[in-house]
Design a protein around this motif. Structure first.
Motif, PDB file in Angstrom:
ATOM      1  N   ASP A 196     -10.453   1.661   5.036  1.00 21.33           N
ATOM      2  CA  ASP A 196      -9.855   1.816   6.362  1.00 21.33           C
ATOM      3  C   ASP A 196      -8.269   2.206   6.663  1.00 21.33           C
ATOM      4  O   ASP A 196      -7.676   2.806   7.183  1.00 21.33           O
ATOM      5  N   VAL A 197      -7.531   2.034   5.123  1.00 19.29           N
ATOM      6  CA  VAL A 197      -6.424   2.576   4.972  1.00 19.29           C
ATOM      7  C   VAL A 197      -6.208   3.670   4.004  1.00 19.29           C
ATOM      8  O   VAL A 197      -5.629   4.746   4.135  1.00 19.29           O
ATOM      9  N   TYR A 198      -6.720   3.543   2.677  1.00 20.52           N
ATOM     10  CA  TYR A 198      -6.313   4.444   1.618  1.00 20.52           C
ATOM     11  C   TYR A 198      -7.206   5.775   1.732  1.00 20.52           C
ATOM     12  O   TYR A 198      -6.553   6.865   1.608  1.00 20.52           O
TER      13      TYR A 198
ATOM     14  N   THR B 239      -5.716   7.287   4.795  1.00 19.91           N
ATOM     15  CA  THR B 239      -4.507   8.086   4.459  1.00 19.91           C
ATOM     16  C   THR B 239      -4.626   9.243   3.755  1.00 19.91           C
ATOM     17  O   THR B 239      -4.123  10.338   4.070  1.00 19.91           O
TER      18      THR B 239
ATOM     19  N   GLU C 200       0.690   1.339   8.297  1.00 18.67           N
ATOM     20  CA  GLU C 200      -0.530   1.291   8.604  1.00 18.67           C
ATOM     21  C   GLU C 200      -0.761   1.335  10.509  1.00 18.67           C
ATOM     22  O   GLU C 200      -1.907   1.146  11.018  1.00 18.67           O
TER      23      GLU C 200
ATOM     24  N   SER D  24     -10.068  -0.613  13.080  1.00 17.53           N
ATOM     25  CA  SER D  24     -10.252  -1.493  11.909  1.00 17.53           C
ATOM     26  C   SER D  24      -9.357  -2.521  11.625  1.00 17.53           C
ATOM     27  O   SER D  24      -9.327  -3.204  10.600  1.00 17.53           O
ATOM     28  N   GLU D  25      -8.426  -2.929  12.610  1.00 14.22           N
ATOM     29  CA  GLU D  25      -7.351  -3.881  12.422  1.00 14.22           C
ATOM     30  C   GLU D  25      -7.837  -5.121  11.871  1.00 14.22           C
ATOM     31  O   GLU D  25      -7.154  -6.043  11.662  1.00 14.22           O
TER      32      GLU D  25
ATOM     33  N   ASN E  94      -1.345   5.186  10.162  1.00 15.88           N
ATOM     34  CA  ASN E  94      -2.383   5.679   9.067  1.00 15.88           C
ATOM     35  C   ASN E  94      -3.438   4.738   8.758  1.00 15.88           C
ATOM     36  O   ASN E  94      -3.342   3.934   7.636  1.00 15.88           O
ATOM     37  N   ARG E  95      -4.083   4.365   9.784  1.00 14.55           N
ATOM     38  CA  ARG E  95      -5.243   3.526   9.530  1.00 14.55           C
ATOM     39  C   ARG E  95      -6.314   3.599  10.561  1.00 14.55           C
ATOM     40  O   ARG E  95      -6.107   3.908  11.570  1.00 14.55           O
TER      41      ARG E  95
ATOM     42  N   HIS F 165      -9.438  -2.246   2.590  1.00 16.09           N
ATOM     43  CA  HIS F 165      -8.342  -1.216   2.665  1.00 16.09           C
ATOM     44  C   HIS F 165      -8.536   0.262   2.033  1.00 16.09           C
ATOM     45  O   HIS F 165      -8.264   1.150   2.623  1.00 16.09           O
TER      46      HIS F 165
ATOM     47  N   SER G  74       0.978  -1.329  -0.036  1.00 18.06           N
ATOM     48  CA  SER G  74      -0.016   0.180   0.173  1.00 18.06           C
ATOM     49  C   SER G  74       0.970   1.275   0.092  1.00 18.06           C
ATOM     50  O   SER G  74       1.627   1.311   0.701  1.00 18.06           O
TER      51      SER G  74
END
Length: 300
Positions: free
Chosen positions: A154-156, A159, A136, A144-145, A139-140, A151, A100
């Protein structure tokens, strides 16, 4: 003098830091709009900062079609100002070992995406300044782990929103990587002995027109004039799908309804079409890295 110097440094510094902070966040995905996935991503972004301005490239990328995602970014990004952050999620490998990343281009644009080929064309066109892998651990989205399949939210989106809003600095995205991205192989436009070869990256999907990556500069080297006849061959993985002659014209109305034609599209790239018909549907010509086209002037 000290005050004046400090003010100049502050203004310059703010201008530099603000490159990633014009607060424009542009989304792209293959999610469609039938469910709440896009809304969830935008909700996450808006929760990071209600000052963000949220936009879309498209959410109608065909499912899992990384190549079309690459092209739509290539098509749209140059028309956005420096500092714009794009979040692109076409991610058939979600949960796998694919990285990512965020790509910062030499043009000052930012692209948040899985490093799976989506960044092929913007990296080529806009140039790679830096690439960072998303950390992550920081920056998550909170709590949401245990979510392994979204993603994009939760990530993109998280971030991208933090970067676009200035909540984090560029260096806080994560560790710096080598200045390269995963690249999809395709036929780049070349001319040799009066023949041009290129790729069919995408269709003008509403009308079935076939767009190529052969730009006006290369095409002009053929010495073609309006109404000259061109011989066109379309291949998929080296297999001939279409072969025929057609005139080069400026507008659709220059040929009778139902006739094939060649023209320059709105991006000033060579294209072929049928006036008031679908070239793609009639001849079963589609798009992707595996599709190529060859053109030359005819002697007729």
């Amino acid at each position: 003098m000290i005050r004046y110097t400090f003010l100049v440094v502050l203004i310059v510094g703010l201008g530099f830091c603000g490159m990633a902070q014009n607060k424009a966040l542009v989304f792209q995905s293959d999610f469609g709009l039938k469910d709440g996935a896009v809304s969830e991503m935008k909700g996450v972004a808006f929760s990071v900062s209600p000052e963000l301005k949220l936009f879309d490239v498209t959410h109608e990328i065909p499912a899992y079609n990384i190549w079309e995602a690459a092209y739509r970014l290539f098509q749209a990004a140059p028309y956005w100002p420096p500092g714009t952050v794009f979040v692109s999620i076409v991610d058939p490998g979600v949960g796998s070992e694919r990285k990512s990343v965020v790509l910062k281009t030499k043009s000052g644009h930012y692209f948040v995406s899985p490093d799976n080929g989506t960044l092929t064309l913007v990296a080529e066109r806009l140039g790679i300044d830096e690439v960072r892998q998303i950390n992550e651990a920081v920056n998550r989205l909170k709590n949401s782990e245990k979510s392994y399949t979204f993603h994009g939210r939760d990530v993109y989106a998280f971030t991208g929103a933090r970067l676009a809003s200035g909540t984090i600095r560029w260096e806080e995205v994560g560790p710096k990587l080598a200045p390269q991205v995963v690249s999809i192989d395709y036929q780049k436009p070349v001319i040799e002995n009066g023949i041009i070869k290129g790729n069919i990256p995408v269709l003008d999907v509403q009308y079935g027109n076939v767009w190529t990556n052969i730009d006006q500069t290369i095409f002009q080297k053929l010495g073609v004039k309006l109404n000259d006849k061109l011989h066109v061959i379309v291949y998929k993985d080296q297999q001939t799908i279409f072969e025929g002659d057609m005139p080069y014209v400026n507008t659709f109305s220059a040929v009778p309804e139902g006739q094939t034609m060649a023209y320059m599209n709105s991006l000033l790239n060579f294209s072929v079409a049928i006036n008031q018909g679908s070239f793609s549907e009639k001849y079963k010509v589609y798009s992707g890295a595996e599709w190529s086209i060859v053109i030359r002037k005819t002697n007729r």
